[in-house]
Design a protein around this motif. Structure first.
Motif, PDB file in Angstrom:
ATOM      1  N   HIS A 170       0.850  -1.237   0.493  1.00  0.00           N
ATOM      2  CA  HIS A 170      -0.153  -0.130   0.456  1.00  0.00           C
ATOM      3  C   HIS A 170       0.781   1.060   0.404  1.00  0.00           C
ATOM      4  O   HIS A 170       0.656   2.307   0.162  1.00  0.00           O
ATOM      5  CB  HIS A 170      -0.965  -0.486   1.173  1.00  0.00           C
ATOM      6  CG  HIS A 170      -1.894  -0.660   1.127  1.00  0.00           C
ATOM      7  ND1 HIS A 170      -1.663  -2.782   1.313  1.00  0.00           N
ATOM      8  CD2 HIS A 170      -3.277  -0.769   0.122  1.00  0.00           C
ATOM      9  CE1 HIS A 170      -2.996  -3.231   1.018  1.00  0.00           C
ATOM     10  NE2 HIS A 170      -4.225  -2.271   0.756  1.00  0.00           N
ATOM     11  N   ILE A 227     -12.727   0.022  -7.288  1.00  0.00           N
ATOM     12  CA  ILE A 227     -11.986  -1.214  -7.249  1.00  0.00           C
ATOM     13  C   ILE A 227     -13.115  -2.446  -7.774  1.00  0.00           C
ATOM     14  O   ILE A 227     -13.080  -3.438  -8.121  1.00  0.00           O
ATOM     15  CB  ILE A 227     -12.071  -1.985  -6.101  1.00  0.00           C
ATOM     16  CG1 ILE A 227     -10.684  -1.272  -4.960  1.00  0.00           C
ATOM     17  CG2 ILE A 227     -11.580  -3.524  -5.421  1.00  0.00           C
ATOM     18  CD1 ILE A 227     -10.312  -0.766  -4.047  1.00  0.00           C
ATOM     19  N   GLU A 265      -5.977  -2.656  -4.459  1.00  0.00           N
ATOM     20  CA  GLU A 265      -6.585  -3.433  -4.583  1.00  0.00           C
ATOM     21  C   GLU A 265      -6.992  -3.146  -6.123  1.00  0.00           C
ATOM     22  O   GLU A 265      -7.831  -4.250  -6.267  1.00  0.00           O
ATOM     23  CB  GLU A 265      -7.697  -2.816  -3.726  1.00  0.00           C
ATOM     24  CG  GLU A 265      -7.199  -2.940  -2.033  1.00  0.00           C
ATOM     25  CD  GLU A 265      -5.612  -4.151  -1.581  1.00  0.00           C
ATOM     26  OE1 GLU A 265      -6.449  -5.638  -2.027  1.00  0.00           O
ATOM     27  OE2 GLU A 265      -4.739  -3.941  -1.104  1.00  0.00           O
ATOM     28  N   HIS A 323     -12.846  -9.937  -0.294  1.00  0.00           N
ATOM     29  CA  HIS A 323     -12.123  -9.625  -1.907  1.00  0.00           C
ATOM     30  C   HIS A 323     -12.919  -8.127  -1.872  1.00  0.00           C
ATOM     31  O   HIS A 323     -14.215  -7.726  -1.630  1.00  0.00           O
ATOM     32  CB  HIS A 323     -12.188  -9.648  -2.905  1.00  0.00           C
ATOM     33  CG  HIS A 323     -11.091  -9.473  -3.224  1.00  0.00           C
ATOM     34  ND1 HIS A 323     -10.648  -7.856  -4.417  1.00  0.00           N
ATOM     35  CD2 HIS A 323      -9.717  -9.696  -3.545  1.00  0.00           C
ATOM     36  CE1 HIS A 323     -10.114  -7.693  -5.144  1.00  0.00           C
ATOM     37  NE2 HIS A 323      -9.244  -8.791  -4.467  1.00  0.00           N
ATOM     38  N   THR A 460      -7.355  -1.588   4.631  1.00  0.00           N
ATOM     39  CA  THR A 460      -7.298  -2.093   3.819  1.00  0.00           C
ATOM     40  C   THR A 460      -7.432  -3.289   2.825  1.00  0.00           C
ATOM     41  O   THR A 460      -8.463  -3.406   1.812  1.00  0.00           O
ATOM     42  CB  THR A 460      -5.362  -1.939   3.184  1.00  0.00           C
ATOM     43  OG1 THR A 460      -5.109  -2.636   4.382  1.00  0.00           O
ATOM     44  CG2 THR A 460      -4.935  -0.630   3.735  1.00  0.00           C
ATOM     45  N   ARG A 461      -7.792  -4.453   3.668  1.00  0.00           N
ATOM     46  CA  ARG A 461      -8.285  -6.140   2.667  1.00  0.00           C
ATOM     47  C   ARG A 461      -9.327  -6.626   3.978  1.00  0.00           C
ATOM     48  O   ARG A 461      -9.413  -6.238   4.835  1.00  0.00           O
ATOM     49  CB  ARG A 461      -6.557  -6.860   2.193  1.00  0.00           C
ATOM     50  CG  ARG A 461      -5.588  -5.818   1.370  1.00  0.00           C
ATOM     51  CD  ARG A 461      -5.134  -7.107   1.418  1.00  0.00           C
ATOM     52  NE  ARG A 461      -3.989  -6.880  -0.303  1.00  0.00           N
ATOM     53  CZ  ARG A 461      -3.431  -6.302   0.080  1.00  0.00           C
ATOM     54  NH1 ARG A 461      -2.331  -6.206   1.099  1.00  0.00           N
ATOM     55  NH2 ARG A 461      -2.127  -5.800  -1.117  1.00  0.00           N
ATOM     56  N   THR A 570      -4.299 -15.401  -3.331  1.00  0.00           N
ATOM     57  CA  THR A 570      -3.415 -13.967  -3.036  1.00  0.00           C
ATOM     58  C   THR A 570      -2.445 -13.972  -1.627  1.00  0.00           C
ATOM     59  O   THR A 570      -2.049 -15.925  -1.453  1.00  0.00           O
ATOM     60  CB  THR A 570      -4.580 -13.442  -1.776  1.00  0.00           C
ATOM     61  OG1 THR A 570      -4.801 -14.110  -0.347  1.00  0.00           O
ATOM     62  CG2 THR A 570      -5.632 -13.508  -2.411  1.00  0.00           C
ATOM     63  N   ASP A 667      -1.919 -11.874  -5.983  1.00  0.00           N
ATOM     64  CA  ASP A 667      -2.648 -10.947  -5.765  1.00  0.00           C
ATOM     65  C   ASP A 667      -2.596 -10.527  -3.819  1.00  0.00           C
ATOM     66  O   ASP A 667      -2.239 -11.559  -2.671  1.00  0.00           O
ATOM     67  CB  ASP A 667      -4.251 -11.119  -5.296  1.00  0.00           C
ATOM     68  CG  ASP A 667      -5.096  -9.506  -5.354  1.00  0.00           C
ATOM     69  OD1 ASP A 667      -4.689  -8.669  -6.079  1.00  0.00           O
ATOM     70  OD2 ASP A 667      -6.051 -10.036  -5.081  1.00  0.00           O
ATOM     71  N   GLY A 668      -3.081  -9.387  -3.291  1.00  0.00           N
ATOM     72  CA  GLY A 668      -2.035  -9.034  -2.162  1.00  0.00           C
ATOM     73  C   GLY A 668      -1.241  -8.030  -1.861  1.00  0.00           C
ATOM     74  O   GLY A 668      -0.686  -7.314  -2.516  1.00  0.00           O
TER      75      GLY A 668
END
Length: 779
Positions: A170, A227, A265, A323, A460-461, A570, A667-668
C-alpha cells in the motif's frame, strides 16, 4: 456512476475528453473547447506520441529514468520506506551485497510487529536491530506506536514530483504528487546497492473525477466503487492510475489520501494525482512548503484508457468477504441482503475449500437486517484525521454497550490533534477503545474477532483469514470493508448495518488540522547523511541469516507440491499474515507456515523432495555417486540410455526441487516472503496462467524461482505429487529463450508440456541463473 473506456483517449485542457482528437482539425477542437468555456490550443497538429508525454506520470517517470531509453526504464527513487517485518531482511541482503551506507533517505517504521505478543522478545529485537541499522548506515528510525508507515511518509517525506519505493503493497502517495510503488524487499535492496528498478514504460489510465461527494460518503466508499469496477476485468493491472478532472479539487487532501491508498487493490502499478492549492496548504501545515509544486496534465494529453467517475453519484458501500471488489452499495445490500449473503456464502466456501470450516453469514440477519459483531477504524486507510473526526461527530457520546469499536489513529500527531479537538474524548466516553498507531487490524494481528464473527473495518483488505482467525484450529471469522462514516452509523444503531447517509445527524465542518512537529522531533531518529560505520548491527536470537541457495542447474526435476485452481491466489494464502509476521526475520521458522491455510500438506511435500536434493548435493560435493536415486531419474531417460553412468551423469546435472501451480497467484501484499518461503523449502519455480501482480512475479525472480506461464488449456495437466522435468532450463534462460519444452511425469507416463518464459529482462535472467538476488550480488 463509473464509466470505463478501454481504449485511448485525449484529455484537452484537463477537462474535455475526446477519443479522436488527432483526427479532427485544430479549428474543430478549439470550437469544442470554446463551447466548454476553455481557451484554444496552441497552433499545430495533435500527435498521439507527443500527447503521451503530456501525462503527469510521464514527467515524473522520465525525470527518474537513468538511461535514454524511454520505453524500458531504469528508475532510481528519491526515498524508501519499510516496516518491521521487512527491513531486517532488506538490510541483511544489502549489507551482504556491499552496501556501506543508505544512499537515499530510508525510513524504518515499526507499525507491524509492535503489538504482537508472539515469540517472546523477537519483535522488540527486530526494533533494536532496526535502530542499529539506522545508526550504522544513516537511516530514519520511527519507533513503535509513533506512526503507521504510510502516514509517516505522507507527513514527512512525500513531495510533488518525487518517487518513493516501499516494501509494503500500500505504498501510495499519489495524492501528494508522489509516484510511490510497493515492492518486495529485493527491489529495495537493489536501490540500496545503487542499482535500478527496471520496468517497461507502463500504460497510463486517466481517472477523471467530476462532482462532489454527498455528505456521509467517505473515501473508502469511492475507493471500493472503483475497485469493484476494475479489479475482475484487470482494467488497470500493472498500469498507472492518473487522477485528473475538476472533481479532484472538490476533495480534501485527507480524502484523496484515503482513496489513493486503496488503489493497490485494483492491481495497478501505482497512482498519481493532479495537485492544487489544497496540497500546497497540506505541505505548509507540515512545515514542508518546498515539497509542493503544481502538477497537471498538459493541454493535450493522451491516456491509454479512462475511468470516468461522478463523485456525486457514489453511495455508501460495503465490500463483503473475501475481497475489496466483492462490493455492493449498502442500500442495494439492505434491499437484497438474504440473496446477496447466500451468494457470498457459496463463493466463499469454494474459496476456503475446507470442509472443516463453516462459513455462514445469513445467520447474521436479524429481522431482515445484517447485524455485525465488531467494528474497527485503523491504519493508513481508516485512521486518518478526518475519518476519526467524522466517527466522533456521528457517534457523539452515545453508549456503545456491548458493541465493540476500536479506533487506531494513524500517527501520534494525528492522535494529539484528535485530543485537542475532543474527538478522542467523545469516543472514549462512548466506549470506543482507542489504540496507538498500528497496522495490526489490516493484516490479522489486532482485534481478531470471535469465531464465526463478522467485523466491519475501514482498513485495506478483507481476504480469507486476513483478520487473524486460524483455519488449522477450526477457526473462521471474516471482515467486510466500509467507510468510517458508515461504521459510525452502524455503531450508532447497535451493530445493525446502516449507511452514514441514513443518519439524520449532519456532519459539522472538520476542525482545521494543526501538525505538531515536536512529537517526531523528540522521538524519531534522523540519521540520513550521518552514518556511523564503526557501530555494529545488533542481532537478537530470532534474526537468522538466509540459508545457502544453489544456482540454477542445467536441468530441473520438480515435484508438484500444490495445485490451486482458485481464480486468484493471494499472498495471504501463500504465506499467512497475522502473528506469523513475528517470524519474518527467521526464514526457516517462517517457512513452516507456507500455504498453511490453503494446503497444510504443502510444507511436508516440499521438504520431502528438498531432503533428497540436499543428499544429492552432499554426494556430489565429495565426488561420489548418488546412490538410491536411480528410480527417480529412470523415467527421464530413454530405455537405451539407462546405463549407470548415463543416470549418474543426469543426476549430477539435474537439480531437484518443488513447484507451485496456481491459476493466478500473487494478488495482495508486496511481502517477498510469499516467494522466499518457497525458496527456503527448496522451491525452484511457479507455474501459472498469469501472475496477479508485477510485484509477486518480481519477488519470485529475486528469489531465483522461475516464473513460468502456460496456456490455459494445459491447466488440468498438473496434479499433486506429479513431477515436472525441464531439460536444458539453464541454457534456455541463459540464451534468452521464451519457450521451454518440459515433461509431466506420473504413473501414466511422460507427457510433454510447453512452458513460457515471458518478458524476462537480461538482469532478471542473470538473477535466476545465480539462484537468487543474494547470490547474484555475491558474484
Amino acid at each position: 456512476m463509473i464509466e470505463l473506456l478501454d481504449k485511448g483517449v485525449y484529455l484537452l485542457q484537463g477537462q474535455v475528453i475526446l477519443e479522436d482528437a488527432d483526427k479532427l482539425s485544430l479549428e474543430e477542437v478549439n470550437n469544442r473547447l470554446k463551447h466548454e468555456g476553455l481557451g484554444p490550443l496552441p497552433a499545430g497538429r495533435i500527435e498521439r506520441e507527443q500527447a503521451r508525454a503530456g501525462t503527469i506520470a510521464y514527467t515524473i517517470l522520465t525525470d527518474h529514468n537513468t538511461i535514454n531509453d524511454k520505453q524500458n526504464l531504469k528508475i532510481k527513487f528519491d526515498a524508501m520506506a519499510s516496516h518491521d517485518i521487512t527491513y531486517v531482511g532488506i538490510t541483511q541482503t544489502a549489507s551482504a551485497s556491499g552496501m556501506k551506507e543508505f544512499p537515499v533517505p530510508y525510513i524504518l517504521t515499526n507499525c507491524h510487529n509492535s503489538l504482537c505478543a508472539v515469540g517472546g522478545t523477537i519483535n522488540e529485537d527486530d526494533h533494536v536491530f532496526g535502530l542499529s541499522a539506522a545508526r550504522k548506515y544513516g537511516g530514519i528510525f520511527v519507533p513503535a506506536h509513533q506512526a503507521v508507515i504510510h502516514q509517516y511518509v505522507r507527513e514527512m517525506m512525500a513531495g510533488c514530483g518525487k518517487m518513493i519505493l516501499g516494501s509494503d503493497s500500500h505504498t501510495r502517495y499519489g495524492a501528494l504528487g508522489t509516484i510511490a510503488i510497493g515492492e518486495g524487499g529485493g527491489e529495495l535492496a537493489k536501490q540500496l546497492v545503487k542499482r535500478t528498478y527496471d520496468i517497461a514504460y507502463p500504460d497510463v489510465v486517466a481517472v477523471y473525477l467530476e462532482g462532489s461527494p454527498v455528505p456521509g460518503v467517505g473515501p473508502q466508499d469511492v475507493a471500493i466503487a472503483i475497485i469493484k469496477a476494475v479489479f475482475k476485468n484487470g482494467f488497470v493491472k500493472n498500469k498507472v492510475m492518473e487522477f485528473v478532472g475538476p472533481g479532484v479539487s472538490n476533495l480534501t487532501v485527507d480524502y484523496r489520501n484515503g482513496i489513493d491508498v486503496m488503489t493497490t487493490e485494483t492491481t495497478c502499478l501505482t497512482s498519481i494525482w493532479r495537485t492544487d492549492e489544497q496540497v500546497e496548504e497540506y505541505f505548509k501545515i507540515h512545515g514542508r512548503s518546498e515539497a509542493y509544486r503544481r502538477l497537471d496534465p498538459k493541454a493535450v494529453t493522451y491516456y491509454d484508457g479512462l475511468i470516468k467517475l461522478d463523485l456525486s453519484r457514489i453511495l455508501p458501500m460495503i465490500a463483503l468477504p473475501f475481497h475489496p471488489s466483492n462490493a455492493w452499495t449498502i442500500a442495494e445490500f439492505n434491499e437484497n441482503s438474504l440473496a446477496i449473503l447466500q451468494q457470498v456464502e457459496e463463493e466463499g466456501r469454494k474459496q476456503i475449500s475446507n470442509p472443516n470450516l463453516k462459513f455462514k453469514l445469513t445467520d447474521k440477519l436479524v429481522n431482515g437486517r445484517l447485524k455485525v459483531d465488531q467494528a474497527v477504524v485503523a491504519g493508513c486507510a481508516g485512521g486518518t484525521y478526518e475519518n476519526i473526526v467524522a466517527v466522533a461527530q456521528i457517534l457523539g457520546e452515545k453508549a456503545l454497550g456491548d458493541f465493540s469499536l476500536s479506533v487506531y489513529p494513524s500517527s501520534q500527531p494525528v492522535f494529539f490533534e484528535l485530543m485537542n479537538n475532543r474527538s478522542i474524548e467523545k469516543l472514549t466516553i462512548a466506549g470506543a477503545s482507542i489504540r496507538s498507531a498500528f497496522c495490526g487490524p489490516c493484516f490479522g494481528a489486532g482485534d481478531v474477532p470471535a469465531n464465526n464473527a463478522l467485523s466491519i473495518r475501514h482498513a485495506t483488505r478483507n481476504f480469507v483469514n486476513r483478520e487473524g482467525s486460524k483455519p488449522d484450529n477450526g477457526q473462521l471469522s471474516s471482515v467486510a470493508l466500509m467507510d468510517a462514516r458508515s461504521i459510525a452509523a452502524t455503531a450508532l444503531h447497535d451493530g445493525v448495518l446502516t449507511a452514514a447517509t441514513d443518519v439524520e445527524k449532519l456532519l459539522s465542518p472538520t476542525p482545521a488540522y494543526k501538525f505538531n512537529q515536536e512529537i517526531y522531533k523528540n522521538r524519531v531518529y534522523q540519521g540520513f547523511g550521518t552514518p556511523h560505520p564503526e557501530e555494529e548491527l545488533v542481532f537478537g536470537p530470532g534474526i537468522i541469516p538466509w540459508p545457502k541457495m544453489r544456482e540454477l542447474t542445467e536441468n530441473l526435476l520438480l515435484k508438484v507440491a500444490t495445485v490451486i485452481h482458485d481464480p486468484v491466489t493471494t499472498t495471504d494464502e501463500l504465506i499467512p499474515s497475522g502473528e506469523t509476521s513475528s517470524y519474518r526475520s527467521n526464514p526457516m521458522r517462517l517457512a513452516e507456515f507456507t500455504l498453511s491455510r490453503k494446503d497444510p500438506c504443502y510444507v511436508g511435500r516440499a521438504k520431502e523432495i528438498q531432503e533428497i536434493e540436499l543428499k544429492r548435493q552432499a554426494f556430489l560435493a565429495v565426488g561420489k555417486n548418488v546412490k538410491g536415486m536411480d528410480e527417480l531419474f529412470l523415467p527421464l531417460v530413454e530405455k537405451g540410455q539407462r546405463t549407470p553412468e548415463d543416470i549418474q551423469q543426469l543426476i549430477s546435472k539435474t537439480g531437484l526441487g518443488s513447484v507451485v501451480f496456481a491459476i493466478k497467484p500473487g494478488d495482495g501484499s508486496a511481502r517477498e516472503q510469499a516467494a522466499s518461503c518457497q525458496k527456503v523449502l527448496g522451491g525452484d519455480a511457479n507455474v501459472a496462467i498469469e501472475y496477479a501482480t508485477k510485484r509477486y512475479r518480481s519477488n519470485l525472480i529475486n528469489w531465483g524461482l522461475v516464473p513460468f506461464t502456460i496456456n490455459e488449456s494445459d491447466k488440468s495437466k498438473f496434479a499433486i505429487d506429479d513431477y515436472l522435468y525441464i531439460p536444458g532450463i539453464r541454457e534456455a534462460v541463459k540464451n534468452g529463450a521464451d519457450r521451454v519444452q518440459a515433461y509431466i511425469i506420473n504413473s501414466g507416463g511422460k507427457a510433454p508440456i510447453e512452458l513460457k518464459l515471458e518478458g524476462l529482462s537480461q538482469d532478471e535472467r542473470d538473477i535466476i541463473l545465480a539462484g537468487c538476488l543474494i547470490n547474484y550480488y555475491a558474484e
